[in-house]
Write a protein that holds these residues in place. Sequence first.
Motif, PDB file in Angstrom:
ATOM      1  N   ILE A  84       4.768  42.539 -10.403  1.00 11.81           N
ATOM      2  CA  ILE A  84       4.507  41.179 -10.872  1.00 11.81           C
ATOM      3  C   ILE A  84       3.054  40.779 -10.624  1.00 11.81           C
ATOM      4  CG2 ILE A  84       5.034  38.745 -10.415  1.00 11.81           C
ATOM      5  CD1 ILE A  84       7.950  39.619  -9.988  1.00 11.81           C
ATOM      6  N   THR A  85       2.521  41.076  -9.449  1.00 14.88           N
ATOM      7  CA  THR A  85       1.147  40.666  -9.159  1.00 14.88           C
ATOM      8  C   THR A  85       0.151  41.412 -10.035  1.00 14.88           C
ATOM      9  OG1 THR A  85       1.120  42.193  -7.260  1.00 14.88           O
ATOM     10  CG2 THR A  85       1.626  39.880  -6.818  1.00 14.88           C
ATOM     11  N   ALA A  86       0.461  42.643 -10.396  1.00 12.28           N
ATOM     12  CA  ALA A  86      -0.404  43.365 -11.337  1.00 12.28           C
ATOM     13  C   ALA A  86      -0.361  42.702 -12.711  1.00 12.28           C
ATOM     14  CB  ALA A  86       0.030  44.828 -11.438  1.00 12.28           C
ATOM     15  N   GLU A  87       0.824  42.299 -13.136  1.00 17.79           N
ATOM     16  CA  GLU A  87       0.941  41.584 -14.413  1.00 17.79           C
ATOM     17  C   GLU A  87       0.206  40.248 -14.348  1.00 17.79           C
ATOM     18  OE1 GLU A  87       5.131  41.260 -14.968  1.00 17.79           O
ATOM     19  OE2 GLU A  87       5.346  43.292 -15.794  1.00 17.79           O
ATOM     20  N   ASN A  88       0.265  39.571 -13.191  1.00 18.17           N
ATOM     21  CA  ASN A  88      -0.441  38.304 -13.018  1.00 18.17           C
ATOM     22  C   ASN A  88      -1.919  38.452 -13.322  1.00 18.17           C
ATOM     23  OD1 ASN A  88       1.381  37.013 -10.102  1.00 18.17           O
ATOM     24  ND2 ASN A  88       1.848  36.857 -12.270  1.00 18.17           N
ATOM     25  N   THR A  89      -2.531  39.533 -12.844  1.00 14.89           N
ATOM     26  CA  THR A  89      -3.965  39.748 -13.038  1.00 14.89           C
ATOM     27  C   THR A  89      -4.305  39.810 -14.524  1.00 14.89           C
ATOM     28  OG1 THR A  89      -4.151  40.926 -10.939  1.00 14.89           O
ATOM     29  CG2 THR A  89      -5.897  41.287 -12.550  1.00 14.89           C
ATOM     30  N   ALA A  90      -3.523  40.567 -15.271  1.00 17.02           N
ATOM     31  CA  ALA A  90      -3.769  40.684 -16.713  1.00 17.02           C
ATOM     32  C   ALA A  90      -3.508  39.362 -17.427  1.00 17.02           C
ATOM     33  CB  ALA A  90      -2.890  41.788 -17.295  1.00 17.02           C
ATOM     34  N   GLU A  91      -2.446  38.668 -17.038  1.00 25.03           N
ATOM     35  CA  GLU A  91      -2.108  37.402 -17.693  1.00 25.03           C
ATOM     36  C   GLU A  91      -3.150  36.327 -17.406  1.00 25.03           C
ATOM     37  OE1 GLU A  91       2.785  37.848 -17.804  1.00 25.03           O
ATOM     38  OE2 GLU A  91       1.839  36.551 -16.322  1.00 25.03           O
ATOM     39  N   LEU A  92      -3.680  36.284 -16.188  1.00 23.51           N
ATOM     40  CA  LEU A  92      -4.704  35.290 -15.871  1.00 23.51           C
ATOM     41  C   LEU A  92      -5.975  35.541 -16.666  1.00 23.51           C
ATOM     42  CD1 LEU A  92      -4.302  34.861 -12.010  1.00 23.51           C
ATOM     43  CD2 LEU A  92      -3.794  33.177 -13.784  1.00 23.51           C
ATOM     44  N   ALA A  93      -6.345  36.801 -16.840  1.00 26.51           N
ATOM     45  CA  ALA A  93      -7.527  37.114 -17.650  1.00 26.51           C
ATOM     46  C   ALA A  93      -7.321  36.658 -19.091  1.00 26.51           C
ATOM     47  CB  ALA A  93      -7.814  38.610 -17.591  1.00 26.51           C
ATOM     48  N   GLU A  94      -6.118  36.880 -19.617  1.00 26.67           N
ATOM     49  CA  GLU A  94      -5.809  36.438 -20.977  1.00 26.67           C
ATOM     50  C   GLU A  94      -5.824  34.915 -21.068  1.00 26.67           C
ATOM     51  OE1 GLU A  94      -2.384  37.043 -24.446  1.00 26.67           O
ATOM     52  OE2 GLU A  94      -1.963  37.644 -22.371  1.00 26.67           O
ATOM     53  N   PHE A  95      -5.296  34.259 -20.029  1.00 23.00           N
ATOM     54  CA  PHE A  95      -5.290  32.797 -20.002  1.00 23.00           C
ATOM     55  C   PHE A  95      -6.704  32.230 -20.029  1.00 23.00           C
ATOM     56  CE2 PHE A  95      -5.774  29.121 -17.109  1.00 23.00           C
ATOM     57  CZ  PHE A  95      -5.102  28.157 -17.836  1.00 23.00           C
ATOM     58  N   VAL A  96      -7.574  32.741 -19.171  1.00 23.00           N
ATOM     59  CA  VAL A  96      -8.951  32.248 -19.130  1.00 23.00           C
ATOM     60  C   VAL A  96      -9.628  32.446 -20.481  1.00 23.00           C
ATOM     61  CG1 VAL A  96     -11.229  32.635 -18.123  1.00 23.00           C
ATOM     62  CG2 VAL A  96      -9.216  32.539 -16.639  1.00 23.00           C
ATOM     63  N   SER A  97      -9.454  33.600 -21.066  1.00 23.86           N
ATOM     64  CA  SER A  97     -10.056  33.877 -22.371  1.00 23.86           C
ATOM     65  C   SER A  97      -9.525  32.928 -23.442  1.00 23.86           C
ATOM     66  CB  SER A  97      -9.787  35.333 -22.766  1.00 23.86           C
ATOM     67  OG  SER A  97     -10.315  35.622 -24.036  1.00 23.86           O
ATOM     68  N   ALA A  98      -8.219  32.657 -23.402  1.00 21.19           N
ATOM     69  CA  ALA A  98      -7.624  31.769 -24.408  1.00 21.19           C
ATOM     70  C   ALA A  98      -8.127  30.339 -24.254  1.00 21.19           C
ATOM     71  CB  ALA A  98      -6.100  31.809 -24.291  1.00 21.19           C
ATOM     72  N   VAL A  99      -8.248  29.858 -23.016  1.00 21.00           N
ATOM     73  CA  VAL A  99      -8.754  28.505 -22.791  1.00 21.00           C
ATOM     74  C   VAL A  99     -10.208  28.416 -23.240  1.00 21.00           C
ATOM     75  CG1 VAL A  99      -9.286  26.758 -21.051  1.00 21.00           C
ATOM     76  CG2 VAL A  99      -7.135  28.015 -20.933  1.00 21.00           C
ATOM     77  N   GLU A 100     -10.987  29.433 -22.944  1.00 21.11           N
ATOM     78  CA  GLU A 100     -12.384  29.444 -23.405  1.00 21.11           C
ATOM     79  C   GLU A 100     -12.471  29.358 -24.925  1.00 21.11           C
ATOM     80  OE1 GLU A 100     -14.297  32.216 -19.818  1.00 21.11           O
ATOM     81  OE2 GLU A 100     -13.624  33.123 -21.704  1.00 21.11           O
ATOM     82  N   SER A 101     -11.549  30.024 -25.592  1.00 23.85           N
ATOM     83  CA  SER A 101     -11.631  30.081 -27.051  1.00 23.85           C
ATOM     84  C   SER A 101     -11.294  28.753 -27.722  1.00 23.85           C
ATOM     85  CB  SER A 101     -10.700  31.173 -27.592  1.00 23.85           C
ATOM     86  OG  SER A 101      -9.337  30.805 -27.447  1.00 23.85           O
ATOM     87  N   VAL A 102     -10.473  27.904 -27.069  1.00 24.80           N
ATOM     88  CA  VAL A 102     -10.102  26.658 -27.735  1.00 24.80           C
ATOM     89  C   VAL A 102     -11.278  25.692 -27.799  1.00 24.80           C
ATOM     90  CG1 VAL A 102      -7.710  26.896 -26.976  1.00 24.80           C
ATOM     91  CG2 VAL A 102      -9.245  25.410 -25.693  1.00 24.80           C
ATOM     92  N   THR A 103     -12.252  25.838 -26.932  1.00 22.73           N
ATOM     93  CA  THR A 103     -13.427  24.952 -26.984  1.00 22.73           C
ATOM     94  C   THR A 103     -14.310  25.245 -28.180  1.00 22.73           C
ATOM     95  OG1 THR A 103     -14.845  26.401 -25.628  1.00 22.73           O
ATOM     96  CG2 THR A 103     -13.428  24.838 -24.475  1.00 22.73           C
ATOM     97  N   GLU A 104     -14.131  26.409 -28.765  1.00 18.06           N
ATOM     98  CA  GLU A 104     -14.947  26.792 -29.929  1.00 18.06           C
ATOM     99  C   GLU A 104     -14.552  26.042 -31.186  1.00 18.06           C
ATOM    100  OE1 GLU A 104     -14.390  30.955 -30.204  1.00 18.06           O
ATOM    101  OE2 GLU A 104     -15.258  31.395 -28.212  1.00 18.06           O
ATOM    102  N   VAL A 105     -13.365  25.413 -31.166  1.00 19.82           N
ATOM    103  CA  VAL A 105     -12.893  24.718 -32.361  1.00 19.82           C
ATOM    104  C   VAL A 105     -12.824  23.215 -32.123  1.00 19.82           C
ATOM    105  CG1 VAL A 105     -11.622  26.690 -33.240  1.00 19.82           C
ATOM    106  CG2 VAL A 105     -10.491  25.112 -31.675  1.00 19.82           C
TER     107      VAL A 105
END
Length: 321
Positions: free
Chosen positions: A298-319
Amino acid sequence: MRVVVLVNRYVPKYNAGSEVTMHRLARALVGAGHEVQVVITWHLSRHGYHLDGIPVHQVSERDADDRIVQLSPDVILTQYDEIARAAWLRAQYGIPWVQLIHKDDDNSRAALRLPASLSVFNTRWIAETFADHPGRSLVVHPPVDADEHRTRPGNATTLVNLIPDKGVEVFYALVDRFPSRVFLGVIGGYGRQDIRTDRPNVRIHPNSPAMREVWSRTRVVLMPSLHESYGLVAVEAMVSGIPVIAHPTPGLREALGPGGLFADRDDLDAWAATLAALDAPDRYEAASQYALARARTITAENTAELAEFVSAVESVTEVRL
């Protein structure tokens, strides 16, 4: 990127799973180099504070809109009661907003009808429940920092949050059935606590965001929860190899995985038998090793999911409008 976390309650004064999860997501954004501030509208005082370096503003509902506009966020991150306010701020000021969805209820369905820039589901089963949602979404399980929880387990059988929905009646029934066993009741961050001091084998632990001390006193965790969208407590305990016995809610099945220990909350004999079985050293060791392995996954999955989350939040500011 400037992020405002807009919530009605927050840690450490309100230590529920949703609020803990929100703070851990905020920390992930800070760790990625972004500026994060928190605005609480259901305030216990007007005094702000800092938590892990993040400024937290406590304001009245009347003043919340002005404070958020003053902070000039590039994106708002919100959940529950403040979702409607985030939608209004988007309509008035063009601020993108991201919503966390933790439950499979009508309030969540109503929130998903609003035009969020991104919806973040806390489990796969919740995401599947709302598979007809047309907007952009992703799954981010509540993250756990193993280093904050890892310890040597103790000898108590533990329930966290002494309220009916978490199975406090099952807890006290097992207390009575096993009078020679030590039980630990942890006061929860919400709800009316059922604290009984007439049992000599029960210890009561105060509410606290620092759960390592709880795990250092715990041998087995009980989770006879009526509702549990995930099971953050279970994962935190498993980090230290502590077996968890749970009622099979969809969330707890997702958290504990195929090797989890389950018993129906209405079947006290099943709970007693499962707990007693862990007295055998080989059974306990096997369950403990499974808990450790499950927590690592689970903690390994957390690392990947958090990276995806940060990237997704960053992308919404572009629109941004």
